[in-house]
Scaffold this motif. Structure first.
Motif, mmCIF file in Angstrom:
data_model
loop_
_atom_site.group_PDB
_atom_site.id
_atom_site.type_symbol
_atom_site.label_atom_id
_atom_site.label_comp_id
_atom_site.label_asym_id
_atom_site.label_seq_id
_atom_site.Cartn_x
_atom_site.Cartn_y
_atom_site.Cartn_z
ATOM 1 N N SER A 21 0.832 -1.212 0.000
ATOM 2 C CA SER A 21 0.000 0.000 0.000
ATOM 3 C C SER A 21 0.861 1.255 0.000
ATOM 4 O O SER A 21 0.584 2.220 -0.734
ATOM 5 C CB SER A 21 -0.925 -0.003 1.224
ATOM 6 O OG SER A 21 -1.759 -1.144 1.223
ATOM 7 N N ALA A 22 1.929 1.248 0.811
ATOM 8 C CA ALA A 22 2.844 2.396 0.862
ATOM 9 C C ALA A 22 3.541 2.594 -0.474
ATOM 10 O O ALA A 22 3.752 3.734 -0.921
ATOM 11 C CB ALA A 22 3.870 2.196 1.973
ATOM 12 N N PHE A 23 3.909 1.481 -1.123
ATOM 13 C CA PHE A 23 4.547 1.555 -2.429
ATOM 14 C C PHE A 23 3.632 2.252 -3.425
ATOM 15 O O PHE A 23 4.074 3.129 -4.180
ATOM 16 C CB PHE A 23 4.882 0.144 -2.928
ATOM 17 C CG PHE A 23 5.507 0.102 -4.303
ATOM 18 C CD1 PHE A 23 6.890 0.119 -4.455
ATOM 19 C CD2 PHE A 23 4.721 0.040 -5.446
ATOM 20 C CE1 PHE A 23 7.466 0.080 -5.713
ATOM 21 C CE2 PHE A 23 5.296 0.007 -6.716
ATOM 22 C CZ PHE A 23 6.662 0.022 -6.831
ATOM 23 N N LEU A 24 2.355 1.870 -3.437
ATOM 24 C CA LEU A 24 1.416 2.450 -4.398
ATOM 25 C C LEU A 24 1.233 3.945 -4.161
ATOM 26 O O LEU A 24 1.204 4.735 -5.115
ATOM 27 C CB LEU A 24 0.063 1.736 -4.312
ATOM 28 C CG LEU A 24 -0.968 2.197 -5.353
ATOM 29 C CD1 LEU A 24 -0.509 1.853 -6.764
ATOM 30 C CD2 LEU A 24 -2.334 1.582 -5.084
ATOM 31 N N VAL A 25 1.120 4.351 -2.894
ATOM 32 C CA VAL A 25 0.964 5.773 -2.574
ATOM 33 C C VAL A 25 2.197 6.558 -3.037
ATOM 34 O O VAL A 25 2.081 7.621 -3.667
ATOM 35 C CB VAL A 25 0.750 5.964 -1.053
ATOM 36 C CG1 VAL A 25 0.795 7.454 -0.694
ATOM 37 C CG2 VAL A 25 -0.584 5.361 -0.624
ATOM 38 N N THR A 26 3.382 6.042 -2.729
ATOM 39 C CA THR A 26 4.633 6.695 -3.153
ATOM 40 C C THR A 26 4.714 6.767 -4.666
ATOM 41 O O THR A 26 5.125 7.786 -5.235
ATOM 42 C CB THR A 26 5.849 5.919 -2.603
ATOM 43 O OG1 THR A 26 5.689 5.696 -1.206
ATOM 44 C CG2 THR A 26 7.136 6.687 -2.845
ATOM 45 N N TYR A 27 4.318 5.691 -5.310
ATOM 46 C CA TYR A 27 4.325 5.599 -6.773
ATOM 47 C C TYR A 27 3.462 6.707 -7.378
ATOM 48 O O TYR A 27 3.884 7.413 -8.303
ATOM 49 C CB TYR A 27 3.793 4.221 -7.176
ATOM 50 C CG TYR A 27 3.760 3.931 -8.656
ATOM 51 C CD1 TYR A 27 4.785 3.214 -9.270
ATOM 52 C CD2 TYR A 27 2.693 4.345 -9.456
ATOM 53 C CE1 TYR A 27 4.748 2.933 -10.630
ATOM 54 C CE2 TYR A 27 2.647 4.076 -10.804
ATOM 55 C CZ TYR A 27 3.674 3.356 -11.388
ATOM 56 O OH TYR A 27 3.625 3.084 -12.728
ATOM 57 N N VAL A 28 2.252 6.866 -6.852
ATOM 58 C CA VAL A 28 1.311 7.873 -7.378
ATOM 59 C C VAL A 28 1.850 9.288 -7.168
ATOM 60 O O VAL A 28 1.733 10.142 -8.045
ATOM 61 C CB VAL A 28 -0.078 7.713 -6.717
ATOM 62 C CG1 VAL A 28 -0.992 8.876 -7.091
ATOM 63 C CG2 VAL A 28 -0.723 6.397 -7.137
ATOM 64 N N ILE A 29 2.453 9.526 -6.001
ATOM 65 C CA ILE A 29 2.998 10.861 -5.707
ATOM 66 C C ILE A 29 4.118 11.215 -6.689
ATOM 67 O O ILE A 29 4.142 12.313 -7.264
ATOM 68 C CB ILE A 29 3.519 10.931 -4.250
ATOM 69 C CG1 ILE A 29 2.348 10.860 -3.275
ATOM 70 C CG2 ILE A 29 4.323 12.217 -4.022
ATOM 71 C CD1 ILE A 29 2.768 10.720 -1.823
ATOM 72 N N ILE A 30 5.062 10.294 -6.881
ATOM 73 C CA ILE A 30 6.168 10.544 -7.817
ATOM 74 C C ILE A 30 5.632 10.742 -9.230
ATOM 75 O O ILE A 30 6.092 11.642 -9.961
ATOM 76 C CB ILE A 30 7.186 9.377 -7.786
ATOM 77 C CG1 ILE A 30 7.862 9.303 -6.422
ATOM 78 C CG2 ILE A 30 8.239 9.557 -8.888
ATOM 79 C CD1 ILE A 30 8.796 8.116 -6.258
ATOM 80 N N PHE A 31 4.659 9.946 -9.617
ATOM 81 C CA PHE A 31 4.067 10.066 -10.954
ATOM 82 C C PHE A 31 3.446 11.461 -11.133
ATOM 83 O O PHE A 31 3.636 12.117 -12.162
ATOM 84 C CB PHE A 31 3.005 8.985 -11.159
ATOM 85 C CG PHE A 31 2.691 8.688 -12.600
ATOM 86 C CD1 PHE A 31 3.209 7.560 -13.213
ATOM 87 C CD2 PHE A 31 1.885 9.539 -13.351
ATOM 88 C CE1 PHE A 31 2.931 7.280 -14.543
ATOM 89 C CE2 PHE A 31 1.603 9.270 -14.675
ATOM 90 C CZ PHE A 31 2.128 8.138 -15.277
ATOM 91 N N GLY A 32 2.704 11.906 -10.106
ATOM 92 C CA GLY A 32 2.041 13.212 -10.182
ATOM 93 C C GLY A 32 3.030 14.363 -10.256
ATOM 94 O O GLY A 32 2.860 15.302 -11.054
ATOM 95 N N VAL A 33 4.082 14.309 -9.441
ATOM 96 C CA VAL A 33 5.109 15.361 -9.457
ATOM 97 C C VAL A 33 5.818 15.383 -10.814
ATOM 98 O O VAL A 33 6.072 16.454 -11.386
ATOM 99 C CB VAL A 33 6.128 15.146 -8.318
ATOM 100 C CG1 VAL A 33 7.304 16.106 -8.449
ATOM 101 C CG2 VAL A 33 5.453 15.311 -6.962
ATOM 102 N N SER A 34 6.123 14.206 -11.347
ATOM 103 C CA SER A 34 6.787 14.116 -12.660
ATOM 104 C C SER A 34 5.915 14.710 -13.758
ATOM 105 O O SER A 34 6.405 15.432 -14.633
ATOM 106 C CB SER A 34 7.110 12.649 -12.983
ATOM 107 O OG SER A 34 7.968 12.089 -12.019
ATOM 108 N N MET A 35 4.627 14.407 -13.715
ATOM 109 C CA MET A 35 3.696 14.957 -14.707
ATOM 110 C C MET A 35 3.675 16.483 -14.657
ATOM 111 O O MET A 35 3.655 17.158 -15.693
ATOM 112 C CB MET A 35 2.281 14.423 -14.461
ATOM 113 C CG MET A 35 1.975 13.087 -15.112
ATOM 114 S SD MET A 35 1.802 13.186 -16.919
ATOM 115 C CE MET A 35 0.258 14.090 -17.067
ATOM 116 N N THR A 36 3.690 17.018 -13.443
ATOM 117 C CA THR A 36 3.642 18.479 -13.271
ATOM 118 C C THR A 36 4.883 19.142 -13.860
ATOM 119 O O THR A 36 4.794 20.164 -14.551
ATOM 120 C CB THR A 36 3.528 18.830 -11.772
ATOM 121 O OG1 THR A 36 2.377 18.190 -11.222
ATOM 122 C CG2 THR A 36 3.400 20.339 -11.591
ATOM 123 N N ILE A 37 6.057 18.566 -13.604
ATOM 124 C CA ILE A 37 7.303 19.153 -14.120
ATOM 125 C C ILE A 37 7.362 19.041 -15.638
ATOM 126 O O ILE A 37 7.762 19.989 -16.328
ATOM 127 C CB ILE A 37 8.528 18.471 -13.471
ATOM 128 C CG1 ILE A 37 8.524 18.707 -11.962
ATOM 129 C CG2 ILE A 37 9.825 19.009 -14.085
ATOM 130 C CD1 ILE A 37 9.605 17.974 -11.208
#
Length: 479
Positions: free
Chosen positions: A391-407
């Motif tokens: 579960s922690a992996f998935l949350v971290t995964y989504v956060i990194i994905f979102g930040v990458s998309m923004t940049i």
């Protein structure tokens, strides 16, 4: 933090890389290419630095999880930096950022490229690109643990930091023996594929580079058309081996032992082959009108499904031109990925299965609040730590994905290209859709965007945390 053991292991990594770099030198001699001198120069630099570092053994050879994670992350960065230097020196990829992008893509078995004309590269450079896939596929530390006398009981920290999946176990009591078994299986499968490709009429150079890309589930091709120009027979061989290398290597060890029937009890394996079969069936019928017959549709469908779910990234056709249903399925497969303990990337089938079971368990609590339900895999109860880590992996995964998309949005490219570029790099696949589709590349991104995508490739290959720990100040405090 035990800095001395980190330094010592980094020295061995550099020494090992210097030996690996001798292979493209041999290729340069065979094809009479002067560009081989660049690999020789960097190999000498790595060897000198490595031997100087390892001359002084650390007094304290004890290391724990944080040292293991930091060592692995730093080693992949150092290895990528020196691995990129030959491209800059010989002029095949003169831009440092581009060269680093290409080599990180190679070592992380991503296969995303900034090159517009692959065939313009020297043979020795093409060989090195593909060979980085093979090195990164099983992992440099698995190789290191197999051949070097390291501090026994602590080696599992290195293997866990580098090996893909929610959990890593030993096949046999000693980590060193486990590493040897894994690499022996890896080498034998690679050799078998090379022999079959040669028998099918593929040129020798192409057979080796294709096998390296397939084994590492990387996907760097030596032709601009990737695998499209090869025969149907060769494409089927590559399809089969992509699927095989996406299997948990524990399954092959079990098949070699006395309890072969236990392979069929591996729930992740059943899901893996089930997802592949269903996806191939749907896509075959969805694209049937685009090819001359159903068998050609089946071949292209099977190849692309195998290529995407195993995160290899080879292509036999421009699947960006396929109907929306087929493209949507391929994007979903990008996130699912291969099995844990394979050379493939993505979230991993086992994590997806555990997440579905977790959701089912939570829904069950609404119906029967006092019930006690246990999540099982392979008829064994999963401990709470494993479920929590998924579960922690998935949350971290989504956060990194979102930040990458923004940049990446600052580059002002279309959202489909940005989204699939991150999906392709973060899940270590290679091609995406639109501008980064099978006929495109990543050259249009700005230096900042390329740095973000390089971070995503490393984070995706090393299962997020080793790379993230480099930015955690408390990790660097001395004991």
């Amino acid at each position: 933090m035990n800095y001395s053991i980190i330094r010592y292991i980094l020295g061995w990594v550099l020494t090992l890389e210097s030996i690996f770099m001798l292979l493209p030198c041999v290729v340069a001699v065979i094809y009479q290419e002067s560009a081989g001198y660049s690999f020789l120069i960097v190999a000498l630099i790595c060897f000198v630095l490595g031997t100087l570092i390892i001359r002084k053994k650390p007094k304290n050879q004890v290391y724990f999880a944080r040292e293991g994670f930091v060592t692995v992350a730093l080693s992949w960065i150092v290895m990528s930096f020196f691995g990129a230097l030959p491209f800059v020196i010989n002029g095949d990829i003169p831009n440092v950022i581009n060269a680093l992008f290409e080599v990180i893509s190679g070592f992380t078995t991503t296969g995303a490229s900034i090159l517009t004309d692959v065939e313009a590269l020297n043979r020795c450079s093409l060989f090195w690109r593909s060979f980085t896939h093979w090195i990164g596929g099983m992992g440099v530390f698995v190789f290191l643990l197999a051949i070097l006398p390291m501090a026994g009981g602590y080696n599992m920290h290195l293997m866990r930091a580098e090996s893909p999946g929610p959990s890593v176990g030993k096949l046999v009591p000693r980590v060193k023996d486990t590493a040897k078994i894994l690499y022996l299986i890896y080498i034998v499968m690679t050799v078998i594929e090379i022999i079959l490709l040669l028998a099918a009429g593929m040129p020798v150079f192409d057979s080796f580079t294709t096998a390296f890309g397939t084994a590492g589930t990387g996907g760097f091709g030596v032709k601009n058309s990737s695998m499209a120009d090869y025969s149907a027979q060769i494409q089927w061989i590559v399809t089969i081996f992509m699927i095989l290398f996406g299997v948990n290597f524990n399954a092959y060890y079990i098949l070699l032992g006395r309890h072969k029937g236990n392979v069929f009890k591996m729930e992740e394996l059943r899901w893996y082959f089930g997802i592949i079969a269903v996806s191939i069936g749907i896509i075959t019928f969805n694209i049937s009108g685009m090819f001359e017959n159903i068998f050609t549709s089946l071949r292209h469908s099977a190849f692309q499904v195998a290529s995407i779910i195993t995160t290899t990234g080879f292509a036999t056709t421009d699947f960006d031109q396929w109907p929306q249903l087929s493209k949507t399925l391929l994007v979903i497969l990008m996130f699912i990925g291969a099995c844990a303990g394979s050379t493939g990337g993505g979230i991993k089938v086992s994590r997806i299965v555990i997440l579905f079971k977790t959701v089912k368990q939570e829904m069950g609590y609404f119906v029967h609040p006092r019930s006690v339900k246990v999540i099982k895999m392979d008829d064994k109860a999963l401990d709470k730590d494993t479920v929590r880590s998924v579960s922690a992996f998935l949350v971290t995964y989504v956060i990194i994905f979102g930040v990458s998309m923004t940049i990446l949005a600052f580059d002002n490219l279309d959202m489909t290209s940005n989204f699939t570029a991150i999906a392709a790099t973060f899940n270590n696949i290679g091609p995406g859709l639109e501008l980064v589709g099978p006929t495109g590349n990543f050259s249009m991104f700005s230096p900042l965007a390329k740095c973000v995508l390089m971070f995503d490739m490393l984070a995706g290959r090393l299962e997020l945390y080793p790379v993230l720990l480099l930015f955690t100040p408390s990790v660097w405090k001395r004991k």
